[in-house]
Design an enzyme around this catalytic site. Structure first.
Site, PDB file in Angstrom:
ATOM      1  N   TRP A 101      31.575 -16.055   9.931  1.00  0.00           N
ATOM      2  CA  TRP A 101      33.018 -15.829  10.106  1.00  0.00           C
ATOM      3  C   TRP A 101      33.345 -15.375  11.517  1.00  0.00           C
ATOM      4  O   TRP A 101      34.325 -15.822  12.106  1.00  0.00           O
ATOM      5  CB  TRP A 101      33.551 -14.844   9.065  1.00  0.00           C
ATOM      6  N   ASP A 171      38.182  -8.024  11.306  1.00  0.00           N
ATOM      7  CA  ASP A 171      38.294  -8.910  10.148  1.00  0.00           C
ATOM      8  C   ASP A 171      37.651  -8.164   8.979  1.00  0.00           C
ATOM      9  O   ASP A 171      36.432  -8.049   8.905  1.00  0.00           O
ATOM     10  CB  ASP A 171      37.571 -10.227  10.424  1.00  0.00           C
ATOM     11  N   LYS A 195      39.126 -11.676  -1.733  1.00  0.00           N
ATOM     12  CA  LYS A 195      37.831 -11.063  -2.028  1.00  0.00           C
ATOM     13  C   LYS A 195      38.043  -9.727  -2.736  1.00  0.00           C
ATOM     14  O   LYS A 195      37.606  -9.549  -3.853  1.00  0.00           O
ATOM     15  CB  LYS A 195      37.017 -10.859  -0.751  1.00  0.00           C
TER      16      LYS A 195
HETATM   17  C1  PLP Z   1      36.309 -15.422   3.308  1.00  0.00           C
HETATM   18  C2  PLP Z   1      36.343 -14.874   4.681  1.00  0.00           C
HETATM   19  C3  PLP Z   1      37.164 -15.429   5.683  1.00  0.00           C
HETATM   20  C4  PLP Z   1      38.009 -16.659   5.450  1.00  0.00           C
HETATM   21  O1  PLP Z   1      39.084 -16.344   4.658  1.00  0.00           O
HETATM   22  P1  PLP Z   1      40.216 -17.428   4.275  1.00  0.00           P
HETATM   23  O2  PLP Z   1      41.215 -16.551   3.612  1.00  0.00           O
HETATM   24  O3  PLP Z   1      39.582 -18.435   3.386  1.00  0.00           O
HETATM   25  O4  PLP Z   1      40.725 -18.013   5.532  1.00  0.00           O
HETATM   26  C5  PLP Z   1      37.170 -14.827   6.922  1.00  0.00           C
HETATM   27  N1  PLP Z   1      36.425 -13.744   7.181  1.00  0.00           N
HETATM   28  C6  PLP Z   1      35.616 -13.188   6.258  1.00  0.00           C
HETATM   29  C7  PLP Z   1      34.809 -11.984   6.601  1.00  0.00           C
HETATM   30  C8  PLP Z   1      35.553 -13.733   4.978  1.00  0.00           C
HETATM   31  O5  PLP Z   1      34.752 -13.180   4.057  1.00  0.00           O
END
Ligand code: PLP
Length: 360
Positions: A101, A171, A195
């Site tokens: 990511w 993030d 998540k």
């Molecule tokens: C799942 C995830 C993403 C991507 O998320 P989307 O909502 O599908 O764009 C980005 N960063 C991390 C750490 C993730 O676990």
């Protein structure tokens, strides 16, 4: 009614059963409105209360200071990979690369300006996080970006990297709200909801006021944080139903005793699983090489052969232990045990792991 399984999916992921039941009860007639939340105007008084209450509860959970704004946007965390540099990169930015990511975040930032890779553990296949003394930070960077929890590789920061006066951007898609953090240490936090917080289709952004001031009028409207702040996330039609469910999850977290209580539960769940992995004499092997870096949210491990892993996954699935396959890019096994994942599910997994080891 069908039986619910123990859902170890990395995302979209398990939601609290209480939340799903409440949503079910309120489906046809939301609190006397005579319609579901999905059917009502995002400009209605009723929806205005839903989004305001969600924000207020989030502020309560995380103790968000007044000079921070809360946004519920679309485009997932992925659009934030672009919006962050488009809005707040002035010359260059530092990125700490700890997994797939962060690499994707770097890819978008490079389209906007100069990116300095402050550290990367890619040559160790991201099996640990860079130490503080390995960071090569630029004092004049517009911001430092890091990923608090690496969903695919199973590593997680226990404390934020120290970056001095440079704005810190995170993030937090896969561990937001798993514990109390000091929001004042951050300039911007973003997270896809699916998540640890709700259904997919909503990206949460917590942004400090001085960062909002950086957005240029030249930006396309939807990509401009300033616009979303001035319109309270209602510049266009947001994911109204997603925001409603997220609001219910915030209430559930408050009812559970808040983030300190949920953190305690998360530590207990993760320790129970890691302790068994470590006691299995190498039959199950954690993939993270530095124990302090192990994630409380995504527990990644391997077995002696891919054949055995396949068998494990198939038999676990039959038992109602679902979603244990590791990310396609790394293989192995991954148990995602987010806030809403019940402790009984972790116990059931460990029982199964013991039994499988005996038989195979
Ligand atoms: C799942 C995830 C993403 C991507 O998320 P989307 O909502 O599908 O764009 C980005 N960063 C991390 C750490 C993730 O676990």
């Amino acid at each position: 009614m069908g039986k619910r399984v123990f859902n170890f999916s990395a995302g979209p992921a398990v939601l609290p059963e209480e939340v799903l039941k409440q949503a079910q009860e309120e489906m046809l007639d939301y609190r006397g409105a005579g319609m579901s939340v999905m059917e009502m105007s995002h400009r209605s008084k009723t929806f205005d209360n839903i989004i305001k209450e969600a924000e207020a509860d989030l502020r309560k959970l995380l103790d968000i200071p007044e000079n921070y704004h809360v946004l519920f946007l679309q485009g997932g965390a992925t659009l934030q990979f672009s919006m962050v540099p488009l809005n707040i990169m002035q010359n260059k930015a530092d990125y700490i690369v700890t997994g797939a990511w962060s690499k994707k975040a770097v890819k978008e930032a490079k389209r906007v300006g100069e990116v300095n890779i402050a550290a990367s553990t890619e040559d160790e296949n991201f099996t640990r996080l860079p130490r503080q003394d390995e960071l090569n930070l630029s004092p004049d960077a517009s911001y430092v970006h890091f990923t608090s929890n690496n969903t695919i590789f199973g590593t997680e920061y226990k404390t934020e990297p120290e970056v001095g006066d440079v704005p810190l951007v995170c993030d937090a898609s896969s561990d937001i709200l798993h514990k109390k953090i000091d929001v004042a240490k951050y300039a911007l936090i973003y997270a896809g909801a699916q998540k640890n917080m709700g259904p997919s289709g909503v990206a949460l952004v917590i942004i400090r006021d001085d960062m909002v001031q950086r957005s240029s009028d030249d930006l396309h409207t939807y990509l401009n944080y300033q616009i979303h702040v001035s319109k309270n996330s209602l510049y266009n039609t947001p994911n109204t139903y997603g925001i409603y469910i997220i609001g219910l999850v915030y209430k559930w977290l408050l009812d559970m005793g808040g983030l300190d209580a949920i953190y305690k539960r998360n530590v207990e769940k993760a320790n129970y699983l890691y302790d068994y992995i470590d006691q299995s004499n190498g039959y199950y092997k954690g993939t993270v090489t530095v124990k302090e870096d192990r994630s409380l949210m995504n527990v990644t491990f391997r077995m002696q052969s891919e054949e055995l892993e396949k068998k494990f996954i198939a038999e676990a699935t039959e038992r109602g232990l679902v979603g244990l396959k590791g990310h396609r890019s790394v293989g192995g096994l991954r148990a995602s045990i987010y806030n809403a994942f019940p402790p009984e599910g972790v116990e059931a997994l460990v029982d199964f792991m013991k039994e499988f080891k005996e038989k195979n």
